[in-house]
Scaffold this motif. Structure first.
Motif, short mmCIF file in Angstrom:
data_model
loop_
_atom_site.label_atom_id
_atom_site.label_comp_id
_atom_site.label_asym_id
_atom_site.label_seq_id
_atom_site.Cartn_x
_atom_site.Cartn_y
_atom_site.Cartn_z
N GLU A 38 0.83 -1.20 0.00
CA GLU A 38 0.00 0.00 0.00
C GLU A 38 0.87 1.26 0.00
N ALA A 55 2.38 1.56 -3.55
CA ALA A 55 1.36 1.97 -4.52
C ALA A 55 1.04 3.45 -4.39
N GLY A 56 0.89 3.91 -3.15
CA GLY A 56 0.60 5.32 -2.93
C GLY A 56 1.74 6.22 -3.37
N LEU A 73 4.10 5.55 -5.71
CA LEU A 73 4.24 5.56 -7.16
C LEU A 73 3.10 6.32 -7.83
N GLN A 74 1.97 6.38 -7.18
CA GLN A 74 0.88 7.18 -7.72
C GLN A 74 1.25 8.67 -7.64
N LYS A 75 1.95 9.03 -6.58
CA LYS A 75 2.37 10.41 -6.40
C LYS A 75 3.59 10.75 -7.24
N TYR A 76 4.49 9.76 -7.41
CA TYR A 76 5.72 9.96 -8.19
C TYR A 76 5.80 8.86 -9.26
N PRO A 77 5.06 9.00 -10.35
CA PRO A 77 4.95 7.91 -11.33
C PRO A 77 6.24 7.56 -12.05
N HIS A 94 7.17 10.06 2.79
CA HIS A 94 5.90 9.38 2.49
C HIS A 94 5.62 8.30 3.53
#
Length: 299
Positions: free
Chosen positions: A109, A112-113, A115-119, A287
């Protein structure tokens, strides 16, 4: 001394073909473009253009100089792109090692969070015991470790991230499953499945049971909390494990209850002390700190 602005205007003149078009392209007045060109010719000691009825004609020297200018600007563009890649963390990979208890739910989790913020970022995470995690950090095999650790290595910096509460895992057909909260007294005469006696949590639990005058009837000792849960699921006894491991989905057959007095597993972020940290590592650490384990989540 050459002036970058003069070089930019020269490049614009070469590409636009005239002072008028270069002026519009650079959003600079025509007199300013003319003056800049004159100063560049003085600085270079070269005649760069000849005025003809059809417009400016670049000299041989101007064409040769432009080739070098274009090569330099291509290099600058490449540097700009590389700097952008660094800002977006595209060229970095962070390697993180976590304890097994956090590798099934919490860490995925977190990743995932992030990489969503820093793709553009790239991460790799592995799982192993707390002592091994600390060893990997100390030997620079991983960038960060997240573990239950009492290591006193002065080269490793420890930051307390969270406390995982301990809960009781009970076979659903055990009468204890009807209790709302489990205490040491309720576990008297129960077959018990526990973690290694070297585990910090086990040592805390033993102190609480001793204070309550309750002797645990240890039936099985396991290395991992998930192993304890699996054995409880097969009806071999009850167990006390961290809430994160208890919450990992498994086959039906167990219930989870809070345990009191409260026992918690401290979880630390481990990293080498006094080493240069990348932007990726700094952002990931923040993070993790911002998304620690929910307070009071014990069932």
């Amino acid at each position: 001394m050459l002036n970058l602005r003069q070089i930019e205007i020269f490049k614009a003149i070469m590409e636009a073909g005239s002072i008028t078009r270069a002026s519009a392209l650079m959003n600079v007045s025509q007199p300013a473009v003319t003056k800049s060109l004159q100063l560049l010719e003085i600085d270079l000691g070269l005649k760069l253009f000849t005025r003809t009825p059809k417009g400016l004609v670049p000299s041989y020297e101007a064409r040769a100089f432009y080739t070098e200018v274009e090569r330099s600007f291509t290099g600058l563009a490449s540097l700009n792109r590389f700097a952008q890649d660094l800002r977006s963390m595209r060229h970095e990979r962070l390697v993180v090692n976590v304890i097994p208890a956090l590798s099934h739910r919490w860490m995925p989790e977190i990743v995932a969070g992030f990489l969503q913020k820093y793709p553009e970022a790239s991460l790799s995470f592995h799982a192993s015991s707390s002592p091994h995690t600390a060893q990997l950090v100390g030997q620079r095999h991983v960038d960060l470790g997240i573990a239950q650790s009492r290591i006193e290595d002065p080269s490793i910096e420890r930051t307390l991230l969270m406390h995982l509460p301990v809960v009781c895992v009970i076979p659903e057909n055990n009468p204890l499953a009807r209790e709302e909260v489990i205490t040491p007294q309720l576990l008297r005469n129960q077959d018990f499945i526990g973690l290694s006696r070297q585990d910090i949590v086990t040592q805390q639990l033993e102190a609480h049971f001793a204070a309550a005058g309750v002797e645990l009837r240890m039936r099985v000792e396991a290395a991992l909390a998930l192993s304890v849960k699996a054995l409880v699921n097969r009806g071999l006894g009850v167990g006390l494990i961290d809430a994160e491991s208890a919450a990992v989905p498994s086959a039906e057959g167990t219930v989870i209850r809070p345990f009191r007095p409260l026992v918690q597993m401290p979880i630390y972020l481990l990293r080498l002390r006094d080493h240069a940290t990348s932007l990726l590592e700094q952002c990931f650490v923040q993070h993790v700190i911002d998304h620690g384990y929910p307070a009071g989540k014990d069932s």
